[in-house]
Design an enzyme around this catalytic site. Structure first.
Site, PDB file in Angstrom:
ATOM      1  N   GLU A  26      31.976  13.774  20.119  1.00 18.66           N
ATOM      2  CA  GLU A  26      31.841  15.116  19.541  1.00 18.66           C
ATOM      3  C   GLU A  26      31.778  16.162  20.658  1.00 18.66           C
ATOM      4  OE1 GLU A  26      31.893  17.410  17.548  1.00 18.66           O
ATOM      5  OE2 GLU A  26      32.201  16.516  15.590  1.00 18.66           O
ATOM      6  N   GLU A  44      26.732  12.540  12.738  1.00 13.81           N
ATOM      7  CA  GLU A  44      26.702  13.044  14.108  1.00 13.81           C
ATOM      8  C   GLU A  44      25.382  12.646  14.745  1.00 13.81           C
ATOM      9  OE1 GLU A  44      29.533  17.005  13.478  1.00 13.81           O
ATOM     10  OE2 GLU A  44      27.365  17.240  13.725  1.00 13.81           O
ATOM     11  N   GLU A  60      30.450  11.070  16.721  1.00 12.87           N
ATOM     12  CA  GLU A  60      30.552  11.161  15.266  1.00 12.87           C
ATOM     13  C   GLU A  60      31.242   9.929  14.718  1.00 12.87           C
ATOM     14  OE1 GLU A  60      33.155  13.621  12.001  1.00 12.87           O
ATOM     15  OE2 GLU A  60      31.926  14.837  13.357  1.00 12.87           O
ATOM     16  N   HIS A 113      27.310  16.585   7.639  1.00 14.20           N
ATOM     17  CA  HIS A 113      28.178  17.245   6.676  1.00 14.20           C
ATOM     18  C   HIS A 113      28.431  16.312   5.497  1.00 14.20           C
ATOM     19  CE1 HIS A 113      29.989  19.293  10.498  1.00 14.20           C
ATOM     20  NE2 HIS A 113      28.756  19.711  10.246  1.00 14.20           N
ATOM     21  N   ASP A 137       0.841  -1.195   0.000  1.00 15.04           N
ATOM     22  CA  ASP A 137       0.000   0.000   0.000  1.00 15.04           C
ATOM     23  C   ASP A 137       0.880   1.250   0.000  1.00 15.04           C
ATOM     24  OD1 ASP A 137      -1.726   2.091   0.474  1.00 15.04           O
ATOM     25  OD2 ASP A 137      -2.455   1.367   2.399  1.00 15.04           O
ATOM     26  N   ARG A 175      34.945  26.570   9.748  1.00 14.70           N
ATOM     27  CA  ARG A 175      33.755  25.822  10.145  1.00 14.70           C
ATOM     28  C   ARG A 175      32.540  26.701  10.386  1.00 14.70           C
ATOM     29  NH1 ARG A 175      37.905  22.442  11.148  1.00 14.70           N
ATOM     30  NH2 ARG A 175      37.473  20.196  11.038  1.00 14.70           N
ATOM     31  N   GLU A 208      33.135  20.391   1.598  1.00 15.27           N
ATOM     32  CA  GLU A 208      31.993  19.832   2.308  1.00 15.27           C
ATOM     33  C   GLU A 208      30.901  20.881   2.450  1.00 15.27           C
ATOM     34  OE1 GLU A 208      32.381  18.836   6.436  1.00 15.27           O
ATOM     35  OE2 GLU A 208      33.595  20.591   6.909  1.00 15.27           O
ATOM     36  N   ARG A 221      28.063  21.953   4.952  1.00 13.04           N
ATOM     37  CA  ARG A 221      27.921  21.722   6.386  1.00 13.04           C
ATOM     38  C   ARG A 221      26.497  21.922   6.912  1.00 13.04           C
ATOM     39  NH1 ARG A 221      32.375  21.403   9.363  1.00 13.04           N
ATOM     40  NH2 ARG A 221      31.474  22.474  11.169  1.00 13.04           N
ATOM     41  N   GLU A 269      29.296  12.727   7.143  1.00 18.71           N
ATOM     42  CA  GLU A 269      29.764  12.595   8.519  1.00 18.71           C
ATOM     43  C   GLU A 269      28.534  12.422   9.410  1.00 18.71           C
ATOM     44  OE1 GLU A 269      32.095  15.933   9.688  1.00 18.71           O
ATOM     45  OE2 GLU A 269      33.491  15.772   8.009  1.00 18.71           O
TER      46      GLU A 269
END
Length: 476
Positions: free
Chosen positions: A214, A135, A222, A271, A53, A342, A361, A363, A133
């Protein structure tokens, strides 16, 4: 693993497999499953599929909800958590049609399949390689309730700083607020759990780069994995979440990928590292380019940044997502790119220096996303950037090689920001989705259904009284 049913049957005989389990992903990004005795898994299953379904998956209206799934034998593996020896594999969703059924265009795996096909058809590249990554938080306890007259949530873990005053069963190695990054045992009580999960992941074909505690003191962790082709990594994203959650339950703990389960602590992102290859050659490297990036890579970045507010509709699709994307943490809030920064939504790792390693990357994404939709949307935005030659520097997206959290109001006025709510992200997606619908990769109807469903979530969230409102307004 296997490529034919005969291979599967041989493997099952050799490993005393008794059951076949099929996993399908629903619209929101949750796996569903159906299990049958291995003897019922036949050539007919591979030809005609198994009916289900589709309305319960969010894909189809009740009056036209019959669908089938057909297993992808290349994803077959033993389920490490099954009590009875079970072979598990992912299923692809098909819509009922005459004379032959057809792949359902809204099926998340189908969207990812067509996104990769579209990339190859452009001639730009043949492969997008990505590495998420993961987390997440590991808790010893979680409870929540939402009623018209009563709402609450509570999470707990022995290592949290709020347990320093615990009178019993307290050994004193609690982790301070935002003090968990790479912390060692005995503070890091989850090191063994992460290693056990990493070994399970390796056995399931997911190569682990490393794991660590982390920043978040109350059980934040992580796990970073080796990169792979986009759709393959979407499969592995779902499998990683499955392994983590079930391994935690087996040890009397619980795992969440919620972006912001705890106020005042670091949140959980997803990330996504990425680079592209053509005929085995990397396309993102140029020793003379900014941060050794090629013009192709910069155009790809330009496309992502141009569309990132709309992308958030898929990469950050929960109301909780926007409690993470706030100033004061390592989560980004501004739209820009930079090296080793970052606070930037796109970070170029300074340590990745060789042609094969050169990448960047994104983020902003988080673990509440449907990975097939999220990764495909990122790819489509990057392709749009290359096709239209969107230069991120000319578009004034940077590079911002400074702390974006410490800007004056005058400087902030010059920079564009990520959405501050899910409603904002949906508005952006509603007005900017042409890059997604190229050659029908994202069906227009899928985007309409997605926005409609998410609007219902935001409406419910906004209408519910919140405990902090009682704290602030009850006595007025």
């Amino acid at each position: 693993m296997a490529v034919s049913l005969a291979d599967v049957k041989k493997f099952c005989t050799e490993n005393s497999v008794k059951m076949a389990d099929f996993l399908m992903i629903d619209l929101n990004g949750r796996w569903r499953h159906l299990t049958m005795p291995i003897d019922r898994f036949t050539e007919d299953t591979m030809k005609n599929g198994v009916g289900f379904d589709g309305s319960n998956y969010g894909f189809a209206p009740v009056e036209k909800s019959d669908m089938v799934f057909i297993p992808d034998l290349t994803t077959a593996r033993l389920d490490p958590f099954a009590e009875i020896p079970t072979l598990s594999m992912i299923g692809d969703v098909y819509a009922i049609d005459v004379p032959d059924n057809r792949r359902f265009d809204q099926d998340p795996r189908n969207v990812a399949f067509h996104a990769e096909e579209y990339l190859r058809s452009t001639g730009i590249a043949d492969t997008l390689i990505i590495g998420p990554e993961f987390e997440f938080h590991v808790f010893d306890h979680v409870s929540y309730a939402v009623h018209g007259h009563y709402s609450k949530f509570k999470v707990d873990t022995a290592q949290a700083e709020w347990n320093t005053g615990q009178e019993t069963d307290n050994l004193g190695y609690n982790i301070p607020l935002k003090g968990g990054y790479h912390i060692t045992p005995p503070h890091d009580i989850l090191s063994g759990f992460r290693s056990r999960v990493a070994m399970l992941m390796e056995k399931q074909g997911i190569a682990v780069k490393y794991h660590h505690h982390e920043v978040g003191g109350p059980g934040q962790a992580e796990i970073e994995v080796e990169l792979g082709a986009m759709r393959e990594m979407a499969d592995k994203t779902m499998l990683t979440k499955y392994i983590l959650k079930n391994a935690a339950i087996a040890e009397g703990k619980t795992v969440t990928f919620m972006p912001k389960p705890i106020y005042g602590e670091a949140g959980n992102g997803l990330h996504v590292h990425m680079h592209m290859f053509k005929d085995g050659k990397p396309l993102f490297y140029d020793p003379e380019g900014y941060s050794q990036l090629s013009q192709t890579a910069l155009y790809f970045i330009g496309g992502i940044l141009k569309h990132v507010r709309a992308l958030c509709g898929f990469t950050n699709p929960s109301t909780n997502s926007y409690k993470r994307l706030v100033p004061g943490y390592e989560a980004p809030v501004t739209i820009g790119y930079a090296t080793s920064n970052r606070s930037s939504v796109i970070r170029i790792p300074g340590y990745a220096k060789t042609p094969e390693q050169k990448r960047f990357e994104l983020r902003s994404p988080d673990g509440t996303c449907n990975p097939y939709y999220a990764y495909s949307a990122i790819l489509m935005a990057g392709i749009d950037g290359i096709k239209k030659q969107i230069d991120p520097q000319k578009e004034k997206y940077g590079p911002y090689d400074f702390n974006l959290y410490n800007l004056s109001k005058k400087e902030q006025a010059k920079i564009k920001f990520l959405p501050q709510s899910l409603d904002e992200a949906l508005n952006a997606l509603e007005s900017d989705h042409g890059f997604l619908t190229e050659t029908g990769v994202f069906p227009k109807r899928l985007i309409e259904i997605w926005i409609e469903n998410k609007r219902k979530e935001t409406a419910r969230y906004k209408q519910l009284p919140h405990p902090v409102e009682f704290q602030m307004y009850f006595d007025l």
